[in-house]
Design a protein around this motif. Structure first.
Motif, PDB file in Angstrom:
ATOM      1  N   ILE A 145       0.895  -1.186   0.025  1.00 57.58           N
ATOM      2  CA  ILE A 145      -0.237   0.099  -0.115  1.00 57.58           C
ATOM      3  C   ILE A 145       0.826   1.242  -0.013  1.00 57.58           C
ATOM      4  CG2 ILE A 145      -1.780   1.316   1.504  1.00 57.58           C
ATOM      5  CD1 ILE A 145      -2.876  -1.417   2.250  1.00 57.58           C
ATOM      6  N   THR A 146       2.092   1.306   0.716  1.00 52.89           N
ATOM      7  CA  THR A 146       2.897   2.314   0.713  1.00 52.89           C
ATOM      8  C   THR A 146       3.591   2.586  -0.924  1.00 52.89           C
ATOM      9  OG1 THR A 146       3.682   1.555   2.998  1.00 52.89           O
ATOM     10  CG2 THR A 146       5.028   3.366   1.538  1.00 52.89           C
ATOM     11  N   SER A 147       3.713   1.554  -1.469  1.00 50.58           N
ATOM     12  CA  SER A 147       4.113   1.775  -2.760  1.00 50.58           C
ATOM     13  C   SER A 147       2.950   2.230  -3.653  1.00 50.58           C
ATOM     14  CB  SER A 147       4.498   0.350  -3.436  1.00 50.58           C
ATOM     15  OG  SER A 147       5.737  -0.028  -2.750  1.00 50.58           O
ATOM     16  N   ALA A 148       1.828   1.520  -3.307  1.00 53.22           N
ATOM     17  CA  ALA A 148       0.463   2.495  -4.041  1.00 53.22           C
ATOM     18  C   ALA A 148       0.329   3.920  -3.846  1.00 53.22           C
ATOM     19  CB  ALA A 148      -0.665   1.493  -3.948  1.00 53.22           C
ATOM     20  N   ILE A 149       0.557   4.238  -2.817  1.00 50.14           N
ATOM     21  CA  ILE A 149       0.522   5.712  -2.364  1.00 50.14           C
ATOM     22  C   ILE A 149       1.444   6.477  -3.124  1.00 50.14           C
ATOM     23  CG2 ILE A 149       0.791   7.300  -0.345  1.00 50.14           C
ATOM     24  CD1 ILE A 149      -0.628   5.265   1.551  1.00 50.14           C
ATOM     25  N   GLY A 150       2.719   6.012  -3.384  1.00 50.69           N
ATOM     26  CA  GLY A 150       3.568   6.789  -3.897  1.00 50.69           C
ATOM     27  C   GLY A 150       3.403   7.024  -5.474  1.00 50.69           C
ATOM     28  N   ARG A 151       2.886   5.737  -6.024  1.00 53.53           N
ATOM     29  CA  ARG A 151       2.375   6.079  -7.423  1.00 53.53           C
ATOM     30  C   ARG A 151       1.199   6.768  -7.548  1.00 53.53           C
ATOM     31  NH1 ARG A 151       3.440   0.433  -7.036  1.00 53.53           N
ATOM     32  NH2 ARG A 151       1.185   0.088  -6.662  1.00 53.53           N
ATOM     33  N   ALA A 152       0.114   6.844  -6.682  1.00 52.59           N
ATOM     34  CA  ALA A 152      -0.990   7.683  -6.634  1.00 52.59           C
ATOM     35  C   ALA A 152      -0.413   9.135  -6.752  1.00 52.59           C
ATOM     36  CB  ALA A 152      -2.105   7.355  -5.583  1.00 52.59           C
ATOM     37  N   ARG A 153       0.480   9.473  -5.743  1.00 49.56           N
ATOM     38  CA  ARG A 153       0.932  10.909  -5.713  1.00 49.56           C
ATOM     39  C   ARG A 153       1.413  11.258  -7.019  1.00 49.56           C
ATOM     40  NH1 ARG A 153       3.734  10.622   0.361  1.00 49.56           N
ATOM     41  NH2 ARG A 153       1.763  11.197   1.904  1.00 49.56           N
ATOM     42  N   LYS A 154       2.008  10.532  -7.654  1.00 51.79           N
ATOM     43  CA  LYS A 154       2.975  10.988  -8.786  1.00 51.79           C
ATOM     44  C   LYS A 154       1.906  11.173 -10.003  1.00 51.79           C
ATOM     45  CE  LYS A 154       7.067   8.516  -8.468  1.00 51.79           C
ATOM     46  NZ  LYS A 154       7.964   7.353  -9.081  1.00 51.79           N
ATOM     47  N   ARG A 155       0.831  10.406  -9.768  1.00 49.85           N
ATOM     48  CA  ARG A 155      -0.340  10.636 -10.733  1.00 49.85           C
ATOM     49  C   ARG A 155      -1.171  12.021 -10.346  1.00 49.85           C
ATOM     50  NH1 ARG A 155      -1.424   5.236  -9.795  1.00 49.85           N
ATOM     51  NH2 ARG A 155      -3.429   5.869  -8.643  1.00 49.85           N
ATOM     52  N   GLY A 156      -0.953  12.323  -9.248  1.00 44.37           N
ATOM     53  CA  GLY A 156      -1.894  13.489  -8.570  1.00 44.37           C
ATOM     54  C   GLY A 156      -3.161  12.998  -8.316  1.00 44.37           C
ATOM     55  N   ASP A 157      -3.356  12.043  -8.095  1.00 45.90           N
ATOM     56  CA  ASP A 157      -4.648  11.511  -7.648  1.00 45.90           C
ATOM     57  C   ASP A 157      -4.749  11.632  -6.049  1.00 45.90           C
ATOM     58  OD1 ASP A 157      -7.170  10.102  -7.383  1.00 45.90           O
ATOM     59  OD2 ASP A 157      -6.592   8.218  -8.562  1.00 45.90           O
ATOM     60  N   HIS A 158      -5.367  12.694  -5.563  1.00 46.99           N
ATOM     61  CA  HIS A 158      -5.431  12.813  -4.414  1.00 46.99           C
ATOM     62  C   HIS A 158      -6.648  11.831  -3.409  1.00 46.99           C
ATOM     63  CE1 HIS A 158      -2.291  16.140  -4.766  1.00 46.99           C
ATOM     64  NE2 HIS A 158      -3.358  16.545  -5.613  1.00 46.99           N
ATOM     65  N   ALA A 159      -7.622  11.715  -4.137  1.00 47.39           N
ATOM     66  CA  ALA A 159      -8.651  10.972  -3.772  1.00 47.39           C
ATOM     67  C   ALA A 159      -8.082   9.420  -3.232  1.00 47.39           C
ATOM     68  CB  ALA A 159      -9.947  10.915  -4.717  1.00 47.39           C
ATOM     69  N   ALA A 160      -7.439   9.019  -4.333  1.00 52.72           N
ATOM     70  CA  ALA A 160      -6.794   7.454  -3.981  1.00 52.72           C
ATOM     71  C   ALA A 160      -5.833   7.472  -3.060  1.00 52.72           C
ATOM     72  CB  ALA A 160      -6.056   6.894  -5.509  1.00 52.72           C
ATOM     73  N   VAL A 161      -5.279   8.684  -2.656  1.00 53.59           N
ATOM     74  CA  VAL A 161      -4.104   8.604  -1.794  1.00 53.59           C
ATOM     75  C   VAL A 161      -4.650   8.750  -0.553  1.00 53.59           C
ATOM     76  CG1 VAL A 161      -2.395  10.316  -0.473  1.00 53.59           C
ATOM     77  CG2 VAL A 161      -2.263   9.974  -2.936  1.00 53.59           C
ATOM     78  N   ALA A 216      -7.965   7.417   0.350  1.00 58.98           N
ATOM     79  CA  ALA A 216      -8.381   6.063   0.425  1.00 58.98           C
ATOM     80  C   ALA A 216      -7.321   5.078   0.936  1.00 58.98           C
ATOM     81  CB  ALA A 216      -8.960   5.609  -0.745  1.00 58.98           C
ATOM     82  N   LEU A 217      -6.309   5.031   0.060  1.00 57.77           N
ATOM     83  CA  LEU A 217      -5.122   4.203   0.623  1.00 57.77           C
ATOM     84  C   LEU A 217      -4.574   4.577   1.941  1.00 57.77           C
ATOM     85  CD1 LEU A 217      -3.345   4.064  -2.696  1.00 57.77           C
ATOM     86  CD2 LEU A 217      -4.697   2.279  -1.834  1.00 57.77           C
ATOM     87  N   ARG A 218      -4.495   5.681   2.343  1.00 62.72           N
ATOM     88  CA  ARG A 218      -4.057   6.222   3.845  1.00 62.72           C
ATOM     89  C   ARG A 218      -5.100   5.371   4.884  1.00 62.72           C
ATOM     90  NH1 ARG A 218       0.745   7.927   5.503  1.00 62.72           N
ATOM     91  NH2 ARG A 218       1.502   9.560   4.008  1.00 62.72           N
ATOM     92  N   MET A 219      -6.370   5.572   4.616  1.00 62.84           N
ATOM     93  CA  MET A 219      -7.049   4.974   5.526  1.00 62.84           C
ATOM     94  C   MET A 219      -6.998   3.406   5.364  1.00 62.84           C
ATOM     95  SD  MET A 219     -10.681   7.334   4.658  1.00 62.84           S
ATOM     96  CE  MET A 219     -11.477   6.267   5.916  1.00 62.84           C
ATOM     97  N   GLN A 220      -6.858   2.791   4.358  1.00 65.81           N
ATOM     98  CA  GLN A 220      -6.350   1.423   4.372  1.00 65.81           C
ATOM     99  C   GLN A 220      -5.407   1.076   5.223  1.00 65.81           C
ATOM    100  OE1 GLN A 220      -6.623  -0.019   0.625  1.00 65.81           O
ATOM    101  NE2 GLN A 220      -6.356  -2.432   0.954  1.00 65.81           N
ATOM    102  N   GLN A 221      -4.260   1.919   4.920  1.00 63.32           N
ATOM    103  CA  GLN A 221      -3.019   1.517   5.621  1.00 63.32           C
ATOM    104  C   GLN A 221      -2.966   1.914   7.042  1.00 63.32           C
ATOM    105  OE1 GLN A 221       0.207   4.675   4.931  1.00 63.32           O
ATOM    106  NE2 GLN A 221       1.508   2.856   4.332  1.00 63.32           N
TER     107      GLN A 221
END
Length: 521
Positions: free
Chosen positions: A253-269, A271-276
């Motif tokens: 999930i930490t890796s997925a958060i990093g990829r979402a930040r690069k895409r600029g997808d703040h909503a996904a970040v 959601a992933l934070r809550m899951q993390q």
């Protein structure tokens, strides 16, 4: 003759260096040790309690010390049988106490001073019972500060420990370090002196008399072999690894958060934070990580284990096997439990001990409370303490105190309350004792009202604090404002129940918090 402190310091140094003692019995001829022993026990409540004879601390003199030393010098001294007395236990059974004579108490205290000075440097750091500078709070602080991440609690209770101490094992344990047969014979004679119950002599085939000054020290020497077994055998075997491995799912999930930040997808970040935050950062099932911790207070044992339940069961089995084969003791089947640290509470020294877990409580972005130890006040303890001051579910007066002076009544309530609150100050929910405070305060007011043939309302009104204007002139403070401030500022952590003044008016200051400044009168 050497000074008593000099003798004890020499023994402490020999204990630190692990040297044996060959000439310990001759130290019993030193009058300075008896004066030191007398200074330690003469003020105890039991000093005036007679044993099998009428001898008490009253009438103590140097002549009596000289007669005891002369009997010991010629090996004529004999311990008398203890007078057996029973006190009730929580489970309805009775605990036997042995009340020795005053001379036996004095000789026992001298022997205790010598043994404690020699063995204290050799005792385990995990033992906290009946040791200078240690107690219940030091044992509980060790658990709270160093047992982070515990998965299972193993609660151990030695069944009838003091009554079942094997005399042969005890003398053999002492003989490993003390090469003085005269002292060993004296201790053996004390253990086998017997007891008197309804003036009928009974033999003591095992155990050390509870109530004797030497018994706690002997039990620590006896159970030090258990401490050594746990520390040198069980703990190295069930402790491995430096740190748990990272949780693979948490890393993903930490890796997925990093990829979402690069895409600029703040909503996904988000959601992933809550899951993390719902996942542990380290692998709780890491097979290469184990931790075993241990603490003992007298015959109460607590072990904390980070690992699977099957290994916790094996630790419990091996602990009971060692006690049975090496020390001739048994674990209590009903009180020796394996408790899951997060879902249930272990009971140790009157506290409930659990491991905290709350993914929603964040400190600086981290789940700081997870894995930490929490100490709590058991609810049944509050109910039991309140029951003493209640009848038919309501606070009631105490008739046995109504003939005392007002300040003595208030001091009695205050001392009892402080003793309970100060013992439970380590608990995170000590505020629950507010219920006990209200019950005791109401009982106190009813006791004073019964003494003065008045009502609770009048006694409460007469005890309200008064204030003085800056310009002069006394006036009564508003009762509602005073009560509101007291409720808002009071905490069981403060030193409450200060007793002061004479008469009912001092009741207000007796229950006021130290953090609430007393109004000027």
């Amino acid at each position: 003759m050497q000074n008593a402190e000099t003798v004890l310091e020499v023994l402490r140094e020999r204990g630190r260096r692990g040297l044996p003692c060959d000439e310990l019995y001759r130290q019993l001829f030193n009058p300075q040790l008896y004066l030191l022993a007398y200074g330690r026990i003469y003020s105890n409540k039991g000093a005036m309690t007679p044993g099998p004879d009428a001898e008490t601390a009253d009438g103590m003199s140097m002549g009596k010390i000289e007669r005891i030393i002369d009997a010991l010098r010629h090996e004529r001294y004999r311990f008398k049988p203890v007078r057996r007395h029973y006190i009730p236990k929580k489970d309805g059974r009775k605990r036997s106490l042995g009340l020795p004579s005053w001379s036996d108490k004095l000789v026992g205290e001298v022997v205790r001073l010598l043994l404690e000075a020699y063995y204290e440097p050799q005792f385990s750091g995990c033992s906290h019972g009946f040791r200078p500078g240690r107690g219940c709070h030091t044992a509980l602080r060790e658990v709270a500060n160093t047992w982070t991440g515990t998965t299972w609690f193993i609660e151990g209770d030695i069944s009838r420990c003091f009554d079942e101490l094997d005399h042969q094992v005890m003398v053999a344990t002492l003989g490993e370090r003390i090469h003085d047969h005269r002292l060993l014979r004296l201790i053996s004679q004390m253990l086998a002196a017997g007891y008197l119950e309804d003036w009928v002599w009974g033999a003591t085939l095992s155990g050390a008399p509870q109530g004797g000054v030497l018994s706690p020290c002997l039990s620590n020497i006896y159970l030090n072999r258990l401490d050594a077994f746990v520390e040198t055998v069980l703990m190295p075997e069930y402790t491995r690894g430096v740190r748990r491995k990272p949780n693979p799912e948490h890393k993903r999930i930490t890796s997925a958060i990093g990829r979402a930040r690069k895409r600029g997808d703040h909503a996904a970040v988000r959601a992933l934070r809550m899951q993390q935050h719902r996942l542990p950062g380290l692998d709780p099932y890491d097979p290469d990580y184990r931790r075993l911790r241990y603490v003992r207070y007298a015959d109460d044992i607590l072990l904390g284990f980070a690992g699977p339940r099957s290994e916790a069961e094996e630790i419990k089995r091996r602990l009971g096997q060692f006690l049975h084969e090496e020390l001739a003791l048994e674990l209590s089947e009903t009180k020796t439990l394996i408790t899951h640290a997060r879902t249930s509470a272990a009971r140790f020294l009157g506290y409930e001990i659990t491991v905290q877990h709350d993914d929603r409580k964040l400190t600086a972005g981290r789940r700081a409370v997870n894995g930490g130890i929490r100490l709590s006040v058991p609810r049944e303890v509050i109910a039991t303490k309140c029951a003493r001051y209640m009848q038919r579910g309501k606070p009631e007066r105490r008739p046995e105190l109504m003939n005392e002076q007002d300040h003595a009544i208030i001091s009695q309530y205050g001392a009892e309350y402080r003793g309970i609150v100060q013992y439970y100050l380590l608990a995170g929910d000590v505020y629950r004792l507010d219920r006990l405070r209200w019950v005791m305060l109401t009982s106190l007011l009813k006791t004073l009202a019964g003494k003065h043939d008045s009502t609770v309302t009048k006694i409460a009104a007469s005890t309200r604090p008064r204030s003085r204007r800056r310009t002069g002139g006394a006036h009564a403070c508003k009762p509602s404002l005073i009560a509101a401030r007291a409720r808002r500022r009071w905490s069981p952590r403060s030193v409450a129940f200060r007793s002061g003044g004479r008469g009912p008016r001092s009741c207000g200051t007796a229950f006021r918090s130290e953090r609430t400044p007393a109004a000027k009168s």
